[in-house]
Design a protein around this motif. Structure first.
Motif, PDB file in Angstrom:
ATOM      1  N   UNK A   5       1.287  -1.142  -0.134  1.00 13.76           N
ATOM      2  CA  UNK A   5      -0.912   0.490  -0.180  1.00 13.76           C
ATOM      3  C   UNK A   5       0.970   0.916   0.191  1.00 13.76           C
ATOM      4  N   UNK A   6       1.690   1.058   1.029  1.00 10.85           N
ATOM      5  CA  UNK A   6       2.926   2.317   0.867  1.00 10.85           C
ATOM      6  C   UNK A   6       3.550   2.888  -0.321  1.00 10.85           C
ATOM      7  N   UNK A   7       4.260   1.974  -1.204  1.00 11.52           N
ATOM      8  CA  UNK A   7       4.563   1.670  -2.528  1.00 11.52           C
ATOM      9  C   UNK A   7       3.586   2.021  -3.216  1.00 11.52           C
ATOM     10  N   UNK A   8       2.819   1.315  -3.822  1.00 12.02           N
ATOM     11  CA  UNK A   8       1.863   1.616  -4.897  1.00 12.02           C
ATOM     12  C   UNK A   8       1.144   2.884  -4.384  1.00 12.02           C
ATOM     13  N   UNK A   9       0.950   3.946  -3.454  1.00 17.20           N
ATOM     14  CA  UNK A   9       0.175   4.941  -3.376  1.00 17.20           C
ATOM     15  C   UNK A   9       1.244   6.287  -3.000  1.00 17.20           C
ATOM     16  N   UNK A  10       2.347   5.566  -2.810  1.00 19.35           N
ATOM     17  CA  UNK A  10       3.595   6.446  -3.341  1.00 19.35           C
ATOM     18  C   UNK A  10       4.262   7.235  -4.701  1.00 19.35           C
ATOM     19  N   UNK A  11       4.506   5.577  -5.660  1.00 20.92           N
ATOM     20  CA  UNK A  11       4.028   5.849  -6.966  1.00 20.92           C
ATOM     21  C   UNK A  11       3.657   6.614  -7.632  1.00 20.92           C
ATOM     22  N   UNK A  12       2.025   6.712  -7.313  1.00 27.71           N
ATOM     23  CA  UNK A  12       1.527   6.620  -8.239  1.00 27.71           C
ATOM     24  C   UNK A  12       0.996   8.635  -7.315  1.00 27.71           C
ATOM     25  N   UNK A  13       1.398   8.681  -6.049  1.00 21.91           N
ATOM     26  CA  UNK A  13       1.708  10.314  -5.444  1.00 21.91           C
ATOM     27  C   UNK A  13       2.802  10.366  -6.409  1.00 21.91           C
ATOM     28  N   UNK A  14       3.832  10.343  -6.696  1.00 22.36           N
ATOM     29  CA  UNK A  14       4.706  10.830  -7.322  1.00 22.36           C
ATOM     30  C   UNK A  14       4.840  11.097  -8.989  1.00 22.36           C
ATOM     31  N   UNK A  15       3.834   9.954  -9.622  1.00 23.08           N
ATOM     32  CA  UNK A  15       3.512  10.469 -10.884  1.00 23.08           C
ATOM     33  C   UNK A  15       2.071  11.463 -11.490  1.00 23.08           C
ATOM     34  N   UNK A  16       1.376  11.496 -10.434  1.00 23.77           N
ATOM     35  CA  UNK A  16       0.956  12.989 -10.149  1.00 23.77           C
ATOM     36  C   UNK A  16       1.360  14.301 -10.307  1.00 23.77           C
ATOM     37  N   UNK A  17       2.356  13.940  -9.751  1.00 27.25           N
ATOM     38  CA  UNK A  17       2.876  15.515 -10.069  1.00 27.25           C
ATOM     39  C   UNK A  17       4.017  16.080 -10.798  1.00 27.25           C
ATOM     40  N   UNK A  18       4.398  15.753 -11.838  1.00 35.04           N
ATOM     41  CA  UNK A  18       4.615  16.061 -13.287  1.00 35.04           C
ATOM     42  C   UNK A  18       4.067  16.950 -14.208  1.00 35.04           C
ATOM     43  N   UNK A  19       2.407  16.418 -14.514  1.00 35.71           N
ATOM     44  CA  UNK A  19       1.372  16.924 -15.143  1.00 35.71           C
ATOM     45  C   UNK A  19       0.788  17.562 -14.859  1.00 35.71           C
ATOM     46  N   UNK A  20       0.962  18.991 -15.800  1.00 34.30           N
ATOM     47  CA  UNK A  20      -0.188  20.013 -15.688  1.00 34.30           C
ATOM     48  C   UNK A  20      -1.148  20.262 -15.645  1.00 34.30           C
ATOM     49  N   UNK A  21      -2.093  20.935 -15.088  1.00 36.34           N
ATOM     50  CA  UNK A  21      -3.512  20.218 -15.334  1.00 36.34           C
ATOM     51  C   UNK A  21      -4.413  21.288 -16.766  1.00 36.34           C
ATOM     52  N   UNK A  22      -5.416  20.944 -16.807  1.00 37.37           N
ATOM     53  CA  UNK A  22      -6.124  21.088 -17.496  1.00 37.37           C
ATOM     54  C   UNK A  22      -6.725  22.579 -17.605  1.00 37.37           C
ATOM     55  N   UNK A  23      -6.039  23.510 -18.091  1.00 41.79           N
ATOM     56  CA  UNK A  23      -6.818  25.127 -17.307  1.00 41.79           C
ATOM     57  C   UNK A  23      -8.735  24.773 -18.008  1.00 41.79           C
ATOM     58  N   UNK A  24      -8.938  24.417 -19.160  1.00 41.65           N
ATOM     59  CA  UNK A  24     -10.134  25.035 -18.807  1.00 41.65           C
ATOM     60  C   UNK A  24     -10.783  23.861 -18.974  1.00 41.65           C
TER      61      UNK A  24
END
Length: 315
Positions: free
Chosen positions: A287-306
């Motif tokens: 649970x810790x490894x999976x949650x950490x990996x997915x959190x790290x993956x969420x950091x680089x992408x930018x939001x679609x402002x629209x």
């Protein structure tokens, strides 16, 4: 604007809710219905298949719309959207599978018996400790199975299943029935399960596989004869599974007058108080490894402002 806090609030929080809901919710359902045999299904279904399928609707209908807020298109034309969902799915199913293995091995009532004859066949519990018993290895019911596995059946698995009759003492007496003496070993109250398995390359020549099969049978026989099985701390009743069915095949062939649902007990050599402890560690670690990996993956992408400017209820 703190975009990371938005990612945590809008996307990551939903992932955590799905993860905890899948692990805790299904584990409670497992304890109430599958472990009690109110819903009698094979162990492989509630230990693997259901935990793998359960998060999919939540991922598709609840997490997927929020994931569309991120720009996951790469400059080379690739879209990482499906990749993110697959990683989230893997991160969800690993701790959930370990959780069900933990439930199977750790949840249940312990019954202490003076002899195996005192086992209550109408009210069976999950675990047993028997003060006095005798394992009649000479009259074991043996079943041998060979099964291909792997995506392209590239592996071949040999397994020897030995169901050992359990008695109070080694003395075998007989009783007269229609002028025929029937020894007690034909009617044991329970069996102890022993198995040995070996995996080989299924692409080998038939002659090589036959030689390896004969070697495996010889090694299995020697291991069975020499192994001191008595050193277990407790016994765990085997649930409905493919292994149980294979044990039952041997019992039905050697003991045709036995019960239709024989009691099969598996020896456990770790202390009863520590049962399932390694699975509990794997739940937390995965649970810790999976949650950490997915959190790290969420950091680089930018939001679609629209998309971000839309009302939350519309997302």
């Amino acid at each position: 604007m703190d975009y990371l806090s938005y990612k945590l609030k809008l996307i990551y929080s939903r992932y955590l809710i799905i993860a905890l809901g899948s692990i805790i919710g299904f584990s409670l359902f497992d304890i109430c219905f599958f472990q009690t045999q109110i819903i009698p299904i094979e162990e492989s279904f509630y230990e693997f298949l259901i935990p793998m399928l359960l998060p999919i609707p939540s991922l598709i209908f609840w997490l997927r719309p929020r994931l569309k807020l991120l720009r996951l298109e790469r400059k080379n034309g690739k879209n990482l959207f499906e990749f993110y969902l697959i990683i989230a799915w893997f991160a969800l199913i690993c701790p959930s599978i370990f959780a069900q293995k933990y439930v199977t091995n750790a949840v249940g009532q312990l019954t202490r018996l003076k002899t195996i004859d005192s086992i209550d066949q109408k009210y069976l519990t999950k675990f047993y400790k028997v003060e006095k018993l005798y394992l009649d290895k000479a009259h074991s019911a043996v079943q041998i199975e060979a099964k291909a596995s792997g995506k392209h059946n590239e592996k071949l698995n040999f397994t020897v299943y030995a169901a050992i009759p359990i008695y109070n003492a080694p003395t075998l007496t007989g009783e007269s029935s229609s002028n025929k003496v029937t020894p007690n070993y034909l009617r044991p109250k329970a069996w102890l399960g022993w198995l040995m398995t070996r995996q080989i390359n299924n692409k080998l020549s038939k002659e090589t596989k036959d030689d390896m099969y004969r070697t495996f049978l010889k090694d299995s026989y020697l291991s069975f004869v020499r192994e001191k099985i008595y050193g277990f701390d407790y016994l765990q009743k085997k649930g409905n599974s493919q292994d149980y069915k294979n044990f039952k095949k041997g019992i039905d062939r050697v003991f045709p007058n036995s019960t239709s649902n024989p009691i099969l007990l598996m020896p456990k050599y770790t202390p009863y108080e520590k049962r399932g402890s390694h699975q509990l560690f794997l739940i937390l670690l995965s649970f810790f490894i999976g949650s950490t990996i997915w959190l790290i993956m969420l950091i680089p992408p930018k939001f679609k402002k629209e998309k971000l400017l839309m009302p939350v209820s519309a997302i």
